[in-house]
Design a protein around this motif. Structure first.
Motif, PDB file in Angstrom:
ATOM      1  N   ARG A  38       4.141   8.901   3.506  1.00 59.36           N
ATOM      2  CA  ARG A  38       3.324   8.599   2.313  1.00 59.36           C
ATOM      3  C   ARG A  38       2.008   9.525   2.004  1.00 59.36           C
ATOM      4  NH1 ARG A  38       2.890   2.126   2.564  1.00 59.36           N
ATOM      5  NH2 ARG A  38       5.180   1.574   2.193  1.00 59.36           N
ATOM      6  N   VAL A  80       8.834   4.800   0.129  1.00 58.80           N
ATOM      7  CA  VAL A  80       7.721   5.559  -0.265  1.00 58.80           C
ATOM      8  C   VAL A  80       7.783   5.958  -1.742  1.00 58.80           C
ATOM      9  CG1 VAL A  80       7.340   8.133  -0.212  1.00 58.80           C
ATOM     10  CG2 VAL A  80       8.204   6.986   1.865  1.00 58.80           C
ATOM     11  N   HIS A 115       6.069   2.628  -3.106  1.00 59.74           N
ATOM     12  CA  HIS A 115       4.662   2.503  -2.911  1.00 59.74           C
ATOM     13  C   HIS A 115       3.876   3.422  -3.660  1.00 59.74           C
ATOM     14  CE1 HIS A 115       0.967   2.694  -0.397  1.00 59.74           C
ATOM     15  NE2 HIS A 115       0.938   4.110  -0.666  1.00 59.74           N
ATOM     16  N   GLU A 116       4.464   4.659  -4.244  1.00 60.22           N
ATOM     17  CA  GLU A 116       3.891   5.492  -5.415  1.00 60.22           C
ATOM     18  C   GLU A 116       3.775   5.110  -6.541  1.00 60.22           C
ATOM     19  OE1 GLU A 116       5.200   9.970  -3.232  1.00 60.22           O
ATOM     20  OE2 GLU A 116       6.705   8.860  -4.277  1.00 60.22           O
TER      21      GLU A 116
END
Length: 180
Positions: free
Chosen positions: A111, A144, A147-148
């Motif tokens: 991340r 990932v 989360h972005e």
């Protein structure tokens, strides 16, 4: 073409890929947990000269041509320790890829690396969109992207080292990135 920059995050240093990274890649990369969800072009079992051949014959020429950008991921507190790699591609439907050696997975390093690389893609290179394909079963990579703030825009058939699987294409626009 400008040289690929080095990036420093709170825990990582991302250094431009060099031929001298091949021995470390050869040690860290050929693990089933790393390669199973990668594109089927990755040879498996991984040959003894797989990393050297990839870096010398594919990655560095693509960098020189301005089509790809590759970094080694290193620990900031131990800069000689490489733990994985992250790359950007000027390729429709496939703009970023990464891998992390098993001992360093699950610690949030990817991340952190993606934050720096995404900023380069959108802010320095000025790209309008980032699309990232991944095997449906690659839950760590999916986390990932979630989360972005990426969104899944397509599901299609894919060929991976582990075989044929569905793949998801995740996307983020430059506007999405800048609003974060």
């Amino acid at each position: 073409m400008e040289p690929i920059p080095t990036f420093q995050t709170s825990r990582l240093i991302l250094t431009p890929l060099e031929l001298t990274d091949a021995p470390a890649i050869q040690r860290l990369f050929p693990h089933w947990e790393v390669v199973r969800y990668l594109d089927s072009r990755v040879p498996w079992p991984y040959p003894d000269d797989g990393a050297l051949t990839y870096v010398r014959d594919h990655a560095l020429p693509a960098v020189a041509a301005g089509r790809e950008w590759h970094w080694m991921i290193r620990l900031a507190e131990e800069p000689t320790q490489r733990i994985g790699s992250i790359s950007l591609y000027d390729q429709p439907g496939n703009n970023r890829g990464f891998w992390l050696s098993p001992p360093w997975q699950g610690k949030g390093y990817m991340r952190e690396a993606c934050e720096a690389i995404n900023a380069y893609w959108f802010e320095t290179l000025g790209r309008p969109v980032m699309q990232v394909p991944k095997a449906v079963g690659n839950l760590a990579s999916r986390k990932v992207s979630e989360h972005e703030g990426m969104r899944m825009i397509a599901t299609q058939q894919g060929d991976f080292v582990c075989g044929a699987l569905l793949k998801e294409v995740w996307e983020m626009t430059r506007e999405d990135w800048l609003e974060r």
